[in-house]
Design an enzyme around this catalytic site. Sequence first.
Site, mmCIF file in Angstrom:
data_model
loop_
_atom_site.group_PDB
_atom_site.id
_atom_site.type_symbol
_atom_site.label_atom_id
_atom_site.label_comp_id
_atom_site.label_asym_id
_atom_site.label_seq_id
_atom_site.Cartn_x
_atom_site.Cartn_y
_atom_site.Cartn_z
ATOM 1 N N PRO A 51 0.857 -1.275 -0.275
ATOM 2 C CA PRO A 51 0.116 0.045 0.186
ATOM 3 C C PRO A 51 0.953 1.843 -0.147
ATOM 4 C CG PRO A 51 0.329 -0.975 2.558
ATOM 5 C CD PRO A 51 0.787 -1.998 1.383
ATOM 6 N N ASP A 52 -0.002 2.120 -0.399
ATOM 7 C CA ASP A 52 1.107 3.376 -0.414
ATOM 8 C C ASP A 52 0.258 4.334 0.857
ATOM 9 O OD1 ASP A 52 -1.813 4.801 -0.372
ATOM 10 O OD2 ASP A 52 -0.997 5.567 -2.480
ATOM 11 N N PHE A 53 0.858 5.431 1.355
ATOM 12 C CA PHE A 53 1.080 5.770 2.166
ATOM 13 C C PHE A 53 -0.443 6.935 2.797
ATOM 14 C CE2 PHE A 53 5.289 5.107 2.309
ATOM 15 C CZ PHE A 53 5.703 4.654 3.656
ATOM 16 N N ARG A 54 -0.667 7.657 1.529
ATOM 17 C CA ARG A 54 -1.913 8.137 1.720
ATOM 18 C C ARG A 54 -3.229 8.499 0.664
ATOM 19 N NH1 ARG A 54 2.887 10.569 2.303
ATOM 20 N NH2 ARG A 54 3.763 11.380 4.333
ATOM 21 N N ASN A 125 11.443 4.662 -1.283
ATOM 22 C CA ASN A 125 10.682 3.465 -0.710
ATOM 23 C C ASN A 125 11.843 2.961 -0.068
ATOM 24 O OD1 ASN A 125 8.135 4.322 -2.241
ATOM 25 N ND2 ASN A 125 8.772 2.855 -3.810
ATOM 26 N N ILE A 126 11.283 1.685 0.714
ATOM 27 C CA ILE A 126 11.906 1.244 1.771
ATOM 28 C C ILE A 126 11.827 -0.101 1.060
ATOM 29 C CG2 ILE A 126 12.292 2.784 3.153
ATOM 30 C CD1 ILE A 126 10.375 1.168 4.962
ATOM 31 N N ASP A 127 11.602 -0.409 -0.356
ATOM 32 C CA ASP A 127 10.930 -2.002 -0.389
ATOM 33 C C ASP A 127 12.373 -2.446 -1.388
ATOM 34 O OD1 ASP A 127 10.660 -1.006 -2.650
ATOM 35 O OD2 ASP A 127 8.379 -0.523 -2.860
ATOM 36 N N HIS A 144 15.005 7.146 2.011
ATOM 37 C CA HIS A 144 14.099 7.162 3.015
ATOM 38 C C HIS A 144 14.762 5.770 3.446
ATOM 39 C CE1 HIS A 144 10.815 10.070 1.991
ATOM 40 N NE2 HIS A 144 12.354 10.866 2.185
ATOM 41 N N CYS A 176 20.211 -3.378 22.359
ATOM 42 C CA CYS A 176 21.616 -3.778 21.988
ATOM 43 C C CYS A 176 22.447 -3.860 22.403
ATOM 44 C CB CYS A 176 22.355 -2.022 21.649
ATOM 45 S SG CYS A 176 23.765 -1.784 21.260
ATOM 46 N N GLU A 242 -2.570 11.339 -9.194
ATOM 47 C CA GLU A 242 -3.662 12.845 -8.963
ATOM 48 C C GLU A 242 -2.004 14.372 -9.322
ATOM 49 O OE1 GLU A 242 -4.252 12.915 -5.547
ATOM 50 O OE2 GLU A 242 -1.664 12.354 -3.990
#
Length: 424
Positions: A51-54, A125-127, A144, A176, A242
Amino acid sequence: MGNEQSAPYEGPTEVLEGRDVRSIVKYMKSKECRKVFVMLGAGVSTAAGIPDFRTPGTGLYSNLERLNLPYPEAVFAINYFAENPLPFYTLARELYPGRFRPTLTHTFVKLLADHALLDTCFTQNIDTLERRAGVPAHRIVEAHGSFADQHCIECKRAFDGAQMKAAIERAEIVRCGECGGLVKPDIVFFGEALPPLFERTVPKLREADLLFVIGTSLTVHPFAALTGLVPAGCPRVLINMERAGDIGGRPDDVVLLGRCDDIVREIAQELGWADELEREWAKTEILVPLEALDREQGAKEKDEERAGVETTVADVPASQSQAAYAEGAPAVSKGQEEEARVEAEVDVLTEKVAQALALSEDAGVEAARTATITPGSQSTTSGPGSEEASEGAAAHSSESDSRPPVGDTRSPEASIAGKEKEKL
Ligand code: OAD
């Protein structure tokens, strides 16, 4: 949803023949177009099942009730994590790279590299799907961060990747061994600085011949500000569901609304790459083991270090940059003035990365804050800056006032806006 939208430019184009796919492709085939830059957001991975975020309803931030967060973005806020890491660990398990296939759009970026057009792909993206699609590691800037490494948030000691992966699979919080601090993957949280590679690479944007901005609401800074760093004569192409950011405000901006996979397929067709795109994408069905990609990423970072910092942002006089920034987005013209503007903005951007400036009242951050707090009430058709968006913003801020503070002494509203800004 995106911010800083300006009125669409309706005058003639200056570089492109028109604001359509055919004109973009004609330009891409010309000798004027050598360095293509790409900015990616979560929208490029939705077709992979992430999913995206917004996006209202389907976006991650509208679906986190189960995590019991004070506000959705808290899951990626460093102050909140320090107090309560469990929501992040729970989500990390679901988002952990390895189970998703790259999309056609990721493969399109690979083709840009294969055809020696891609200079840099900046991704939020972190994917790791860019790497999985085969985009060369040294062409990617994971602005990110990623799950590739992990450190203690207190003493910064590195933690073993395999153990971290196992812990995330069990949603088990890692501490840690040295100081007992919390360990977190090197994903950039709100309130943290962006990776040094981002800072080092940003100045290259001043050499861009073409910029693709794909699948992002351009809400989070400093990433969103990169669109303003390309030269005035560099066509910028937004491919998104959009409108977003200020794309559309310059003579050679092209806004292509729709699903990114459909649009890149059309561009590839026009370029004569249609078969190649499908063939390369088909290869992504077999997933590359994450560990192999991590090794590749390590090699990439060594390459970057060897390459050194060719153009450091420190080369730009700070006084110049501050003045330019204080004036807001200046009217751009070609030549020296433009060069100075770009350099100045690069400097400001970098200063912000380094110093994590305090809360600002600028419209972009305000729009970002309101966009992120209540994604469910966003209209996907109204642009920030529009009357509707401003009214929404006012309504949202009173809603946000009722939220509890998260790990700092500012009001929740200021805290959230600050976190967006602190990513600078
Ligand atoms: P957003 O969720 O803010 O925006 C995704 C954009 O992609 C929206 O404008 C969607 O309309 C659009 N979109 C979705 N699916 C699409 C598709 N198939 N084709 C074209 N467009 C599509 O995600 P980002 O802009 O990436 O940071 O969010 C930026 C940052 O906010 C993230 O990196 C994350 C988040 O907080 C961190 O948490 C560190």
